[in-house]
Enzyme design. Structure first.
Site, PDB file in Angstrom:
ATOM      1  N   ASP A   9       1.010  -1.165   0.097  1.00 43.53           N
ATOM      2  CA  ASP A   9      -0.014   0.129   0.024  1.00 43.53           C
ATOM      3  C   ASP A   9       0.850   1.186   0.002  1.00 43.53           C
ATOM      4  OD1 ASP A   9       0.941  -0.236   2.529  1.00 43.53           O
ATOM      5  OD2 ASP A   9      -1.055  -0.720   3.433  1.00 43.53           O
ATOM      6  N   ASN A  40      -9.436  -1.242  12.288  1.00 36.04           N
ATOM      7  CA  ASN A  40     -10.855  -1.433  11.919  1.00 36.04           C
ATOM      8  C   ASN A  40     -10.881  -2.716  11.152  1.00 36.04           C
ATOM      9  OD1 ASN A  40      -9.480  -0.686   9.774  1.00 36.04           O
ATOM     10  ND2 ASN A  40     -10.771   0.859   9.022  1.00 36.04           N
ATOM     11  N   HIS A  75      -8.776  -3.320   8.583  1.00 29.22           N
ATOM     12  CA  HIS A  75      -8.303  -3.537   7.245  1.00 29.22           C
ATOM     13  C   HIS A  75      -7.285  -4.374   7.171  1.00 29.22           C
ATOM     14  CE1 HIS A  75      -5.926   0.410   7.976  1.00 29.22           C
ATOM     15  NE2 HIS A  75      -4.954  -0.524   8.250  1.00 29.22           N
TER      16      HIS A  75
HETATM   17  C1  GLP Z   1      -1.793   0.520   8.522  1.00 27.05           C
HETATM   18  C2  GLP Z   1      -1.346  -0.272   7.296  1.00 27.05           C
HETATM   19  C3  GLP Z   1      -1.189  -1.638   7.214  1.00 27.05           C
HETATM   20  C4  GLP Z   1      -0.910  -2.189   8.448  1.00 27.05           C
HETATM   21  C5  GLP Z   1      -1.701  -1.866   9.501  1.00 27.05           C
HETATM   22  C6  GLP Z   1      -1.357  -2.012  10.817  1.00 27.05           C
HETATM   23  O1  GLP Z   1      -2.805   1.397   8.292  1.00 27.05           O
HETATM   24  N1  GLP Z   1      -2.112   0.201   6.078  1.00 27.05           N
HETATM   25  O2  GLP Z   1      -0.425  -2.050   5.972  1.00 27.05           O
HETATM   26  O3  GLP Z   1      -0.339  -3.444   8.203  1.00 27.05           O
HETATM   27  O4  GLP Z   1      -2.350  -0.615   9.488  1.00 27.05           O
HETATM   28  O5  GLP Z   1      -0.396  -1.339  11.405  1.00 27.05           O
HETATM   29  P1  GLP Z   1       0.669  -1.590  12.786  1.00 27.05           P
HETATM   30  O6  GLP Z   1       1.392  -2.810  12.380  1.00 27.05           O
HETATM   31  O7  GLP Z   1       1.494  -0.496  12.960  1.00 27.05           O
HETATM   32  O8  GLP Z   1      -0.550  -1.818  13.857  1.00 27.05           O
END
Ligand code: GLP
Length: 244
Positions: free
Chosen positions: A70, A138, A140
């Site tokens: 992403d 959320n 995703h």
């Molecule tokens: C972000 C990214 C994801 C990531 C997720 C969790 O918004 N778009 O690719 O895996 O949220 O992030 P974290 O590991 O910092 O909790």
């Protein structure tokens, strides 16, 4: 449908080690694997562990290809918030992956058309072998914000207020978080031959149980992992899992 396994580990170090074992096994079995490395905080220790194994000569990633998960939209080249830059620092550089072994998401021009070509080319080169993913609070995956159907393609998206808020911790201020992004679609992601989802911290407890035990559907995009084609392993630390 593939197998879904859950590995509950005690702490961050164990999460990194267990995650790295799964990734290293997948690469040993398939040295030319196309691997998606998520950014975000959770997989950083895992990547450091992989880099350590490469330095020690026990992991060969010389023929691996990295596929970007992403990226924010609207950033200038070299912006400190580029997720490609983060992927470079945390995964590509430490593992020595470069040149034609790096597949980058489109971020300008006719994005709709560019995303269609991206998915077509990804499929033509054999799709994704291994996706290393984190979990949005959320539900995703990448930036596949709810609601997202299981077959959505790679595309540009608006980030939800919750994601913008959550991403504020990466860049110091919520006001610094871009509100549009491009994400690998759930369609190509869920077709991966293997997925390792790393989840850590109390803040992810409700969503990790919801994704594993709740109904499968677009309101929690990660719930589609329950029906993914390939093998899924959720590596979750004790604070996210609870004392079950
Ligand atoms: C972000 C990214 C994801 C990531 C997720 C969790 O918004 N778009 O690719 O895996 O949220 O992030 P974290 O590991 O910092 O909790």
């Amino acid at each position: 449908m593939g197998d879904l396994r859950i590995a509950v580990v005690e702490d961050d170090e164990a999460l990194s080690r267990t995650g790295a074992d799964l990734v290293a096994d997948a690469i040993a079995r398939h040295p030319t694997a196309a691997v998606v490395p998520a950014t975000g905080n959770t997989p950083m220790g895992l990547y450091a562990e992989l880099a350590g194994r490469r330095r020690a000569g026990t992991l060969d990633v010389g023929r691996v290809t990295a596929v970007q998960l992403d990226e924010y939209l609207g950033l200038d080249a070299g912006d400190r918030r580029s997720l490609f830059g983060w992927m470079h620092r945390s995964f590509l550089d430490p593992l020595g992956i470069e040149g034609e072994h790096v597949v980058r998401l489109p971020t300008d021009g006719d994005l709709e058309e560019a995303c269609v070509s991206f998915d077509r080319e990804l499929l033509a080169r054999g799709g994704i072998d291994l996706a290393i993913l984190g979990l949005g609070s959320n539900g995703h995956l990448g930036f596949n914000e709810p609601p997202a159907e299981a077959n959505v393609p790679t595309r540009a998206v608006d980030l939800s207020p919750m994601t913008v808020e959550a991403n504020g911790r990466y860049w110091g201020d919520v006001a610094d978080v871009p509100t549009r992004a491009v994400t690998l679609g759930l369609g190509p992601l869920l077709s991966a031959r293997a997925i390792v989802l790393v989840v850590s911290g109390l803040g992810k407890r409700a969503i990790v149980h919801r994704l594993l035990e709740g109904p499968v559907g677009p309101s929690v995009p990660a719930s589609f992992l329950q029906t993914a084609e390939g093998d899924v392993t959720v590596v979750v630390d004790r604070s996210a899992w609870g004392n079950r």
